[in-house]
Design a protein around this motif. Structure first.
Motif, short mmCIF file in Angstrom:
data_model
loop_
_atom_site.label_atom_id
_atom_site.label_comp_id
_atom_site.label_asym_id
_atom_site.label_seq_id
_atom_site.Cartn_x
_atom_site.Cartn_y
_atom_site.Cartn_z
N MET A 33 0.84 -1.19 0.00
CA MET A 33 0.00 0.00 0.00
C MET A 33 0.87 1.24 0.00
N GLY A 34 0.31 2.31 -0.53
CA GLY A 34 1.07 3.56 -0.59
C GLY A 34 0.21 4.76 -0.33
N TRP A 35 0.85 5.81 0.12
CA TRP A 35 0.23 7.13 0.19
C TRP A 35 0.81 7.96 -0.96
N TYR A 36 -0.10 8.61 -1.65
CA TYR A 36 0.26 9.44 -2.79
C TYR A 36 -0.26 10.85 -2.53
N LYS A 63 11.24 11.87 4.10
CA LYS A 63 11.98 10.94 4.95
C LYS A 63 12.35 11.59 6.27
N GLY A 64 12.10 10.87 7.35
CA GLY A 64 12.39 11.39 8.68
C GLY A 64 11.26 12.21 9.28
N ARG A 65 10.27 12.54 8.48
CA ARG A 65 9.14 13.34 8.98
C ARG A 65 7.82 12.57 8.93
N PHE A 66 7.65 11.70 7.95
CA PHE A 66 6.42 10.93 7.78
C PHE A 66 6.66 9.49 8.16
N THR A 67 5.59 8.86 8.69
CA THR A 67 5.65 7.44 9.03
C THR A 67 4.38 6.77 8.53
N ILE A 68 4.56 5.74 7.72
CA ILE A 68 3.42 4.97 7.21
C ILE A 68 3.26 3.72 8.05
N SER A 69 2.02 3.33 8.29
CA SER A 69 1.75 2.11 9.04
C SER A 69 0.43 1.53 8.55
N TYR A 78 -2.34 4.19 7.59
CA TYR A 78 -2.12 5.47 8.26
C TYR A 78 -0.89 6.18 7.70
N LEU A 79 -0.91 7.49 7.87
CA LEU A 79 0.28 8.28 7.56
C LEU A 79 0.42 9.34 8.64
N GLN A 80 1.40 9.18 9.49
CA GLN A 80 1.71 10.18 10.51
C GLN A 80 2.66 11.20 9.89
N MET A 81 2.25 12.44 9.89
CA MET A 81 3.04 13.50 9.26
C MET A 81 3.45 14.51 10.32
N ASN A 82 4.73 14.64 10.53
CA ASN A 82 5.28 15.59 11.51
C ASN A 82 6.13 16.63 10.80
N SER A 83 6.41 17.70 11.50
CA SER A 83 7.26 18.78 10.96
C SER A 83 6.81 19.19 9.57
N LEU A 84 5.52 19.41 9.45
CA LEU A 84 4.97 19.71 8.13
C LEU A 84 5.49 21.03 7.58
N LYS A 85 5.63 21.05 6.27
CA LYS A 85 6.14 22.21 5.54
C LYS A 85 5.09 22.69 4.54
N PRO A 86 5.15 23.95 4.15
CA PRO A 86 4.19 24.42 3.14
C PRO A 86 4.20 23.59 1.87
#
Length: 114
Positions: A33-36, A63-69, A78-86
């Protein structure tokens, strides 16, 4: 026909976090599975993927900011997204990987802005 329903998007300030969910109407335990994500005028791009054996891979930009599970019991990705950028602003979709076997869902809008 399998349906994909993405949720969890919204408006967040730079540096913030969001957790996206993708509910699959059927079993997906045997699928990679993937997040696009897609922004207007550009092609849809793969940002993260997870195999049926839970191996993960990420685009360099996240890389280093998002985590897929995945939760194969709940049929949810799921997609955990941290340190989001514009530049993370986009509509986010889920689907199988490497080929997109299911019909695309409506996606969930993520907007990163102050």
């Amino acid at each position: 026909q399998v349906q994909l329903v993405e949720s969890g998007g919204g408006l967040v300030q730079p540096g913030g976090s969001l957790r996206l969910s993708c509910t699959v109407s059927g079993s997906f335990r045997s699928n990679g599975m993937g997040w696009y994500r897609q922004v207007p005028g550009k092609e849809r791009e793969l940002v993260a993927r997870i195999s049926a054996f839970y191996d993960t891979n990420y685009a360099d930009s996240v890389k280093g900011r998002f985590t897929i599970s995945r939760d194969n019991i709940k049929n949810t990705l799921y997609l955990q997204m941290n340190s989001l950028k514009p530049e993370d602003t986009a509509v986010y979709y889920c689907n199988t990987y490497p080929s997109q076997s299911f019909s695309w869902g409506r996606g969930t809008q993520v907007t990163v802005s102050s």
